[in-house]
Design an enzyme around this catalytic site. Structure first.
Site, PDB file in Angstrom:
ATOM      1  N   ARG A  94       0.817  -1.216   0.000  1.00 51.85           N
ATOM      2  CA  ARG A  94       0.000   0.000   0.000  1.00 51.85           C
ATOM      3  C   ARG A  94       0.857   1.276   0.000  1.00 51.85           C
ATOM      4  NH1 ARG A  94      -4.098   0.155   4.366  1.00 51.85           N
ATOM      5  NH2 ARG A  94      -4.618  -1.969   3.854  1.00 51.85           N
ATOM      6  N   THR A  95       1.904   1.280   0.807  1.00 47.48           N
ATOM      7  CA  THR A  95       2.749   2.479   0.830  1.00 47.48           C
ATOM      8  C   THR A  95       3.474   2.648  -0.497  1.00 47.48           C
ATOM      9  OG1 THR A  95       3.048   2.212   3.202  1.00 47.48           O
ATOM     10  CG2 THR A  95       4.609   3.647   2.085  1.00 47.48           C
ATOM     11  N   ARG A 134      12.066   1.935   2.189  1.00 45.34           N
ATOM     12  CA  ARG A 134      11.402   1.289   3.327  1.00 45.34           C
ATOM     13  C   ARG A 134      12.330   0.175   3.778  1.00 45.34           C
ATOM     14  NH1 ARG A 134       6.248  -0.599   5.534  1.00 45.34           N
ATOM     15  NH2 ARG A 134       5.516   1.477   5.016  1.00 45.34           N
ATOM     16  N   HIS A 183       7.854   7.384  10.011  1.00 45.48           N
ATOM     17  CA  HIS A 183       7.106   7.187   8.777  1.00 45.48           C
ATOM     18  C   HIS A 183       6.505   8.555   8.468  1.00 45.48           C
ATOM     19  CE1 HIS A 183       5.028   5.434   5.572  1.00 45.48           C
ATOM     20  NE2 HIS A 183       4.293   4.524   6.183  1.00 45.48           N
ATOM     21  N   LYS A 242      22.191 -11.251   3.717  1.00 45.87           N
ATOM     22  CA  LYS A 242      23.173 -10.498   4.480  1.00 45.87           C
ATOM     23  C   LYS A 242      24.481 -10.280   3.724  1.00 45.87           C
ATOM     24  CE  LYS A 242      21.076 -11.606   8.849  1.00 45.87           C
ATOM     25  NZ  LYS A 242      21.086 -12.401  10.052  1.00 45.87           N
TER      26      LYS A 242
END
Lengths: 426, 306
Positions: free
Chosen positions: B56-57, B106, B134, B84
């Site tokens: 959604r973001t 993000r 955020h 990693k």
């Protein structure tokens, strides 16, 4: 290699008296003002300098075997010599772990081959540092290992730690603890407090360290086998050690330079160079560690020199490995940030750690007839830490750009100059 | 000129918040047009670099960029492939070599946007970093409150739930208080940050009492893993004491706003019918998200000049 004759001329001892130091065949032959210097002696100029015993580091990660990209015994030894050290205790969290005679021998040989400092391997308390089964302590003790630790983590299991202390008590060795209760610290990447709350990073509470300090003091009280506390970082730990010492228990403690110079506020910009375990704590903790060094609660400054490659440190705060460099800056930080009288400085950086490592026969004191392990410090030299110029393979110093006062001019190990005029000799 | 970033609310300050909220008005208007698109970022490239899944973001940012006529690249790193072995810096330098103007990032770890800002010449927009910040969520929440209540000054806002692990809580506390609201955190102590000494908030544990005197109830998502980690005895108990159940919602004044950053756990932190209440503004928050992100990208990449 025959050392021949070497003279360190024109300096002062820790107590301020002027003295030349004459070394013949690796042994200190004279310490006196205007001492007679043999004609064939090489001469090191020590004017304006303090001449003291070579420094001893109880806590260095030399990374070899296993992580030679970050450091080798040779590069770590060079960094140590430049930092004024003549002896270094190598931590056992290598791959493979130093938990058997063969790895002890390997690290020792690598140290001899590098030939810059005496490298004393510490052995692991448990096999693979996994905290499950005791490592062959007697086998390693028979080779001369005197310090055992699972550093990187603490021995979590109470019963196993009790048994290890009991077993060790017959061997004349010391168990050194990285105090961290992993059930409380798990996932924590910095000190838990106001800064971790603001920065949104998982924290390790001070109690994760203090509970294990308290447990080991309790076990030490019962068993009487000596315990050394690695890198104490909280005011509470310092106080626990202070009280245990007042009770006459055979406990010792070390502090790392970063714990008396830096605080958790350093993490404000998420620079992973400041990620270290135990974490940088609060200003009150930093002050308490300094006080502990001043009042002899803390016996030693130990670097916890922990090299990491740039790639591994360029991960997130959660993923980057903990640890920072220390060997080349520890002395200057102590001189710059602590107001220790010179004799006390050498007590915490040389004789104290030498006693804990049980290498006081060769290290920790400058005296006639003793092995010539010497450190010559120019207390007035100001220099800026430049991470690109470090001898260590890694670059993860938290002090880059900082101006420090006091620098090693010469280091002499076993009668041979390993550092002359600030330059490593091999 | 060095690139400008949007990393957190604190560095925006009240003036920065007011500026972006005012700018958002114009993009709300754009969003309501028949063709909701303006050519202001033509030739600019915006990359979404999501190390953590958040469809959604990501869609909201990408929609915002497209409505400004920017080119959009999606660099989706699933949790498993962000192994990693690769340093974030290598990834960023690779993306930068393609020629970009902004990176929306993000990551599960707090601070990664700061690290990236140190490694790139592009503008960095924090799309959510761990438990930390955020900022576009906070902006869209402030915008929504302003739309409905006229402003935040003097308004009482309760933020209910897991503030400890919440980037939304941290950025909203900063934004709400900067704009003059009076913020109360309501949560069991195990779900509050270890130290609130420097936070300009009150803390309460009796939700029913708090609900009687607030203008906005902001619910945080309650994750199942908090129960697994032993932070609450059960989600049922959490819901009983800290959830805005249907029954509790009925005690609210009609004009009290109920907000949630999504995705919701109906039946845990929010009663099944609460989202359908007239002054529950969750879909409005989502709608405003696109306009707010247009304002942010426009401000960073076009220098705020139309």
């Amino acid at each position: 290699m025959s050392a021949g004759a070497l003279a360190i001329r024109g300096g002062s001892l820790a107590d301020g008296t002027r003295a030349d130091v004459v070394i013949i065949d690796g042994v200190v032959a004279a310490i006196a003002e205007n001492a007679e210097i043999p004609l064939d002696a090489a001469v090191l100029d020590a004017s304006g300098c303090i001449v003291g015993p070579g420094l001893v580091d109880l806590h260095a990660h030399l990374r070899e075997p296993g992580n030679e990209a970050a450091e080798t015994v040779e590069t770590g030894s060079r960094a140590a010599a430049l930092g004024g050290y003549t002896a270094v205790v190598a931590m056992p969290n290598t791959t493979p772990t130093i938990d058997s005679a063969s790895v002890v021998n390997l690290v020792r040989q690598l140290g001899e081959r590098a030939g810059l400092v005496d490298v004393y391997p510490a052995g692991a308390i448990t096999i693979g540092r996994e905290g499950r089964q005791m490592a062959p302590l007697a086998e390693m003790a028979a080779l001369g290992v005197r310090l055992f630790t699972d550093d990187g983590s603490g021995v979590q299991d109470n019963r196993l730690m009790r048994r290890a202390l009991e077993y060790a008590s017959a061997l004349g060795v010391t168990l050194a603890q990285h105090c961290e209760d992993s059930s409380l610290s798990e996932g924590g990447v910095m000190h838990e407090g106001a800064w971790s709350s603001k920065l949104g990073l998982p924290g390790q509470p001070a109690e994760a360290e203090e509970l294990m300090v308290a447990r080991d003091i309790a076990l030490c009280r019962r068993i009487g086998s000596p315990v050394h506390f690695l890198h104490v970082s909280t005011a509470g730990s310092v106080e626990l050690v202070r009280r245990a010492k007042a009770d006459g228990l055979p406990v010792t403690a070390e502090a790392a330079p970063h714990h008396f110079t830096l605080t958790d506020a350093c993490l404000a910009n998420y620079d992973t160079v400041f990620k270290v375990h135990p974490p940088l704590r609060t200003e009150a903790d930093r002050t308490a560690v300094q006080q502990g060094l001043l009042d002899s609660t803390i016996d030693a400054i130990a670097t916890d020199h922990a090299p990491h490659t740039p790639e591994t440190k360029e991960r997130s705060m959660l993923d980057a490995p903990p640890g920072m460099l220390g060997l080349e800056t520890a002395l200057a930080l102590a001189l710059t940030e602590l107001s220790l009288p010179m004799p006390r400085l050498f007590a915490v950086m040389s004789s104290g750690p030498a006693r804990i490592a049980q290498i006081a026969e060769r290290h920790g004191e400058l005296g006639i007839g003793r092995a010539a392990n010497v450190c010559v410090i120019d207390p007035s030299e100001r220099w800026e830490v430049d991470s690109r110029k470090l001898a260590s393979k890694a670059r993860n110093t938290p002090y880059a750009g900082r101006v420090l006062q006091g620098r090693v001019r010469h280091t002499v190990r076993n009668g041979v100059a390993t550092v002359k005029n600030g330059q490593a000799q091999r | 000129m060095t690139a400008r970033h949007l990393l957190d609310i604190e560095s925006l300050g009240r003036d920065g918040l007011d500026h972006l909220l005012t700018l958002t008005d114009r993009f709300v208007e754009v969003s309501q047009r028949r063709v909701p698109k303006v050519p202001v970022l033509q030739g600019k490239t915006v990359v979404s670099l999501f190390y953590e899944d958040s469809t959604r973001t990501r869609l909201s940012f990408e929609t915002a960029a497209r409505r400004l006529s920017a080119d959009v690249m999606t660099f989706s790193v699933s949790t498993s492939s962000a192994n990693k072995g690769e340093s974030i810096r290598d990834t960023v330098e690779t993306i930068e070599a393609m020629g970009i103007d902004a990176i929306v990032v993000r990551h599960k770890a707090a601070g990664v946007p700061w690290q990236i800002a140190g490694w790139t010449g592009a503008s960095v927009v924090n799309g959510g970093d761990g438990w930390h910040q955020h900022p576009t969520q906070a902006l869209l929440d402030c915008y929504t409150i302003r739309q409905r209540l006229g402003g935040l000054e003097g308004r009482a806002i309760a933020i209910v739930g897991d503030a400890k692990h919440s980037r939304v809580a941290r950025s909203n506390v900063d934004a709400f208080t900067a704009l003059g609201a009076d913020v109360t955190l309501v949560a069991p102590p195990t779900l509050l940050p270890a130290s609130l000494d420097a936070w300009p908030v009150k803390v309460e544990h009796d939700l029913d009492a708090v609900l009687q005197r607030v203008d906005v109830v902001y619910l945080l998502r309650m994750q199942l893993e908090r129960q697994e980690a032993g932070l609450v005895p059960s989600l049922r108990e959490y819901s009983t004491f800290y959830g805005l159940t249907d029954e509790r919602a009925r005690t609210l004044r009609d004009d009290v706003l109920v907000m949630h950053p999504g995705p919701m756990n109906r039946g845990v932190e929010i009663g099944a019918t609460v989202p359908d209440r007239p002054n529950t503004v969750i879909t409005q928050q989502v709608a405003n998200g696109v306009a707010v992100r247009m304002a942010v990208l426009f401000d960073l990449l076009a220098g705020g000049v139309l």
